[in-house]
Design a protein around this motif. Sequence first.
Motif, mmCIF file in Angstrom:
data_model
loop_
_atom_site.group_PDB
_atom_site.id
_atom_site.type_symbol
_atom_site.label_atom_id
_atom_site.label_comp_id
_atom_site.label_asym_id
_atom_site.label_seq_id
_atom_site.Cartn_x
_atom_site.Cartn_y
_atom_site.Cartn_z
ATOM 1 N N PHE A 156 0.825 -0.765 0.471
ATOM 2 C CA PHE A 156 0.278 0.255 0.121
ATOM 3 C C PHE A 156 0.798 1.294 -0.262
ATOM 4 N N GLU A 157 0.757 2.257 -0.982
ATOM 5 C CA GLU A 157 1.540 2.887 -1.621
ATOM 6 C C GLU A 157 0.959 4.766 -1.108
ATOM 7 N N GLU A 158 -0.379 4.247 -0.295
ATOM 8 C CA GLU A 158 -0.932 5.592 0.195
ATOM 9 C C GLU A 158 0.282 6.207 1.351
ATOM 10 N N PRO A 159 -0.005 7.904 1.688
ATOM 11 C CA PRO A 159 0.267 7.893 2.947
ATOM 12 C C PRO A 159 -0.394 7.347 3.954
ATOM 13 N N VAL A 160 -0.966 6.821 5.065
ATOM 14 C CA VAL A 160 -0.965 6.367 6.537
ATOM 15 C C VAL A 160 -1.301 7.105 7.203
#
Length: 329
Positions: free
Chosen positions: A264-268
């Motif tokens: 998962f490459e989106e910021p979390v």
Amino acid sequence: MTNHDPHPVEQVCVAGPAADVELVEPRDVPLGGPRAMTVRRTLPSKARSLVGPFCFADHYGPDDVAATGGMDVPPHPHTGLQTVTWLFEGSVLHRDALGSEQVVVPGQLNLMTAGDGICHSEEATPALFPDRPVLHGVQLWTVLPESARHGERAFDHVADVPSFAVDGTVVRVFMGALGGVASPARAYSPLVAAQVDVPAGARVTLPVDAAFEHGVLVDTGVLRFEGHDVERSWLAYAPPGRDVLVLEAGDAPVRAVLLGGAPFEEPVLMWWNFVGRTHDEVVEARAQWQASLTGDAAGLARFGEVQGYDGPPLPAPELPNVRLRPRER
């Protein structure tokens, strides 16, 4: 390098433990406010924040609910995630702001999609389930991608989870697809979650998606995973690149949960029960949840209310005196 010894000793070479496997130790965490039960958490941790889109993994039980009181989590909010309830023993009653009221038992899946906001309660007490005295299972969260995290909230109950057998091992696929079977549960990014039951002394080779990273959370027994011994409640992580995973049980059967997905490459950004992307998003979500507790229309429109739970909702804790930052992979 050439060996000039005219009488070399014959050696049999075997593969050793994979160097890129990580072992994540669980930590004890109270769950659910003043009537908290203790769970063992491996995600998120200092060592690892995510396995694919899975950002949260709690392992609990076997818990004698008559002695401990079981699980009693008052209404509380979520944003930007899915909650995944999977049991080995016992029952849990789920209520949410959609009006859902659903008991889940072993072999079934409760899946709640928060979207932009929802609230729910979870109960597994002696009064509710006197004939199910033991509570034992996992609670997982998945991060919703940008395309879905501001969407509609939803709840799904999957009573019939597909399964398959390989090398004497039974695999129950409750999210995603594996081994030629696919769960009907809704998912918003490429992932897999399955219960894997390995008989004592058995060795199983599972075909998996090489684009996925994987984690194996051990429930019972000691698992030999890619050359590493994984104890109960520990999580073993393997990065993308494998098209098979090798699992072995010792003298006792092993029950484990396999998690996986495309990285998962989106910021979390995770804080309390909220999953977002920025500090300001979380501050706003907390403020709206707190306002909903006093009947504020905007807060209630975002999170709704749980009907039927005997007690007040959980207030949000105070925010730390620092700006929150997204977790790094």
